[in-house]
Scaffold this active site. Structure first.
Site, mmCIF file in Angstrom:
data_model
loop_
_atom_site.group_PDB
_atom_site.id
_atom_site.type_symbol
_atom_site.label_atom_id
_atom_site.label_comp_id
_atom_site.label_asym_id
_atom_site.label_seq_id
_atom_site.Cartn_x
_atom_site.Cartn_y
_atom_site.Cartn_z
ATOM 1 N N ASN A 21 5.067 62.360 -13.466
ATOM 2 C CA ASN A 21 4.070 61.652 -12.644
ATOM 3 C C ASN A 21 4.363 62.107 -11.211
ATOM 4 O OD1 ASN A 21 3.203 58.065 -12.543
ATOM 5 N ND2 ASN A 21 1.954 59.848 -12.138
ATOM 6 N N GLN A 46 0.303 59.713 -7.038
ATOM 7 C CA GLN A 46 0.374 58.581 -6.108
ATOM 8 C C GLN A 46 1.253 58.921 -4.907
ATOM 9 O OE1 GLN A 46 0.602 57.551 -9.616
ATOM 10 N NE2 GLN A 46 -1.550 57.013 -9.385
ATOM 11 N N ASN A 94 -3.632 56.219 -4.512
ATOM 12 C CA ASN A 94 -4.016 57.185 -5.545
ATOM 13 C C ASN A 94 -4.493 58.494 -4.900
ATOM 14 O OD1 ASN A 94 -3.642 55.693 -8.002
ATOM 15 N ND2 ASN A 94 -5.475 54.495 -7.500
ATOM 16 N N CYS A 143 2.643 50.897 -9.457
ATOM 17 C CA CYS A 143 2.964 52.251 -9.912
ATOM 18 C C CYS A 143 4.430 52.272 -10.294
ATOM 19 C CB CYS A 143 2.681 53.286 -8.837
ATOM 20 S SG CYS A 143 3.136 54.945 -9.376
ATOM 21 N N GLY A 144 4.674 52.125 -11.586
ATOM 22 C CA GLY A 144 6.042 52.021 -12.085
ATOM 23 C C GLY A 144 6.850 53.277 -11.841
ATOM 24 N N ASN A 145 6.273 54.437 -12.132
ATOM 25 C CA ASN A 145 7.020 55.683 -11.938
ATOM 26 C C ASN A 145 7.300 55.909 -10.465
ATOM 27 O OD1 ASN A 145 7.077 56.434 -14.689
ATOM 28 N ND2 ASN A 145 4.968 57.138 -14.550
ATOM 29 N N GLU A 192 -5.620 58.045 -15.541
ATOM 30 C CA GLU A 192 -5.389 57.035 -14.509
ATOM 31 C C GLU A 192 -6.591 56.832 -13.605
ATOM 32 O OE1 GLU A 192 -2.019 57.244 -12.030
ATOM 33 O OE2 GLU A 192 -0.621 57.572 -13.681
ATOM 34 N N ARG A 193 -6.877 55.559 -13.357
ATOM 35 C CA ARG A 193 -7.871 55.198 -12.345
ATOM 36 C C ARG A 193 -7.500 55.875 -11.027
ATOM 37 N NH1 ARG A 193 -8.029 49.079 -9.971
ATOM 38 N NH2 ARG A 193 -5.891 49.622 -9.488
ATOM 39 N N CYS A 241 2.436 57.437 -16.873
ATOM 40 C CA CYS A 241 1.933 56.296 -16.115
ATOM 41 C C CYS A 241 2.754 55.084 -16.553
ATOM 42 C CB CYS A 241 0.453 56.070 -16.388
ATOM 43 S SG CYS A 241 -0.207 54.644 -15.490
ATOM 44 N N SER A 249 2.931 51.896 -15.467
ATOM 45 C CA SER A 249 2.280 50.608 -15.708
ATOM 46 C C SER A 249 1.488 50.649 -17.015
ATOM 47 C CB SER A 249 1.395 50.207 -14.524
ATOM 48 O OG SER A 249 0.513 51.246 -14.169
HETATM 49 N N1 LIG Z 1 1.210 56.201 -12.121
HETATM 50 C C1 LIG Z 1 1.305 54.798 -11.967
HETATM 51 C C2 LIG Z 1 0.087 54.005 -12.094
HETATM 52 C C3 LIG Z 1 -0.866 54.240 -10.998
HETATM 53 C C4 LIG Z 1 -1.950 53.258 -11.080
HETATM 54 C C5 LIG Z 1 -3.233 53.724 -10.570
HETATM 55 N N2 LIG Z 1 -3.796 54.897 -11.171
HETATM 56 C C6 LIG Z 1 -4.213 52.579 -10.508
HETATM 57 O O1 LIG Z 1 -4.030 51.522 -11.127
HETATM 58 O O2 LIG Z 1 -5.168 52.751 -9.770
HETATM 59 C C7 LIG Z 1 2.420 54.196 -12.752
HETATM 60 O O3 LIG Z 1 3.379 54.889 -13.024
HETATM 61 O O4 LIG Z 1 2.413 53.014 -13.050
#
Ligand SMILES: N[C@H](CCC[C@H](N)C(=O)O)C(=O)O
Length: 297
Positions: free
Chosen positions: A15, A47, A67, A76-78, A215-216, A224, A226
């Protein structure tokens, strides 16, 4: 002109993350800067984690999550693991409390370098995802894509991990689905007023899931965090798995633990690639040569 800010290009299981040091300054990284940084192949990211000075007592920093399309994310967990690694190598600290737009979260680095982030508690009410219309059972909502009588993907579980997620369960290899085509349609489906992160998940045992995510605001990513949490809790609440699962994303495995106190703990690695300085207004940047060569040695 805005002064340059230090950043590290890092990744969490592939990520692509930019950790930017915005402490002690009032400006923010603009959407234009994010879009420019994403357009450059060297700094292309999923991100940006912008570390701002703490706003609340007892927290290390306020983290803004951006984003690659310039929109803001709540979780964003990662990226949080990358922030922990960057700050632990700076300060020697191993335990952190951060604030994000979604609230307070804690994280810790273990002696083996793995990092755990407390991703908070999942929410399942349709208003909290959020969905545009009432669904009493969010373990399985009415939504499908593909031919009406033979949908390719259907009946996802939905969950909010700070940010909105839909998890489509599949029986076949997750790589056989054209997520690049379906992802943007589902991300922007009217059922999701704040859009959503879209995942396809194959449960391979009571403790293992294989996951791919669109991912959004960022598109296809190698990981990802989350979404891995959303898949873990959704699998447990639909009886597909236990509450502790290894979620294998394209970049590798993440351990997801849904504790009895309802908190979701995600554990995995973070990796530093190179450091530099960026202009938060424009996204202009240059590499920090000394640090890059030290890091490579
Ligand atoms: N890469 C991220 C998530 C990004 C979330 C994003 N895409 C959104 O919710 O808009 C993760 O590791 O959790």
């Amino acid at each position: 002109m805005a002064a340059y800010a230090q950043f590290a290009k890092m990744n969490g299981l592939g990520n692509e993350i930019i950790v930017a040091d915005m402490r002690g300054r009032a400006d923010r990284i603009t959407a234009d800067a994010a879009i420019a940084l994403d357009r450059d192949p060297a700094t292309k990211f999923d991100q940006i984690m912008a570390i701002h000075s703490a706003r609340t007592g007892g927290t290390e920093a306020y983290i803004e999550i951006i984003n690659s399309d310039g929109s803001q994310a709540q979780a964003c967990g990662n990226g949080m693991r990358c922030v922990v690694q960057a700050l632990s190598s700076e300060t020697g600290k191993r335990e952190f409390t951060f604030e994000t737009i979604a609230g307070i979260l804690t994280a810790q680095e273990h002696p083996d370098g793995q990092i755990s982030v407390d991703m908070g508690t999942p929410r399942f009410d349709w208003q909290d995802i959020p969905l545009a219309e009432p669904f009493h059972d969010t373990r399985r909502i009415e939504l499908q894509i593909g031919p009406i009588d033979a949908p390719v993907l259907h009946s996802p579980s939905v969950a909010n991990m700070g940010n909105p997620h839909a998890i489509f369960w599949v029986d076949q290899d997750v790589w056989t689905y054209d997520l690049e085509r379906f992802g943007p349609l589902l991300e922007n489906h009217p059922i999701f007023p704040e859009r959503a992160n879209i995942s396809i998940a194959q449960v391979t045992s009571r403790n293992a899931i294989t996951l791919r995510t669109w991912e959004r605001g960022a598109g296809l990513t190698k990981a990802c965090g989350s979404a891995a949490c959303a898949a873990g809790v959704s699998a447990a609440r639909t009886g597909r798995t236990e509450r502790v699962v290894t979620v294998t994303v394209p970049g590798g495995p993440l351990l997801i633990e849904w504790l009895e106190n309802d908190h979701v703990i995600m554990t995995g690695p973070a990796e530093w690639e190179f450091s530099g300085s960026l202009n938060p207004a424009t996204g202009a940047w240059h590499r920090d040569e000394a640090k890059s060569s030290q890091g490579a040695a």
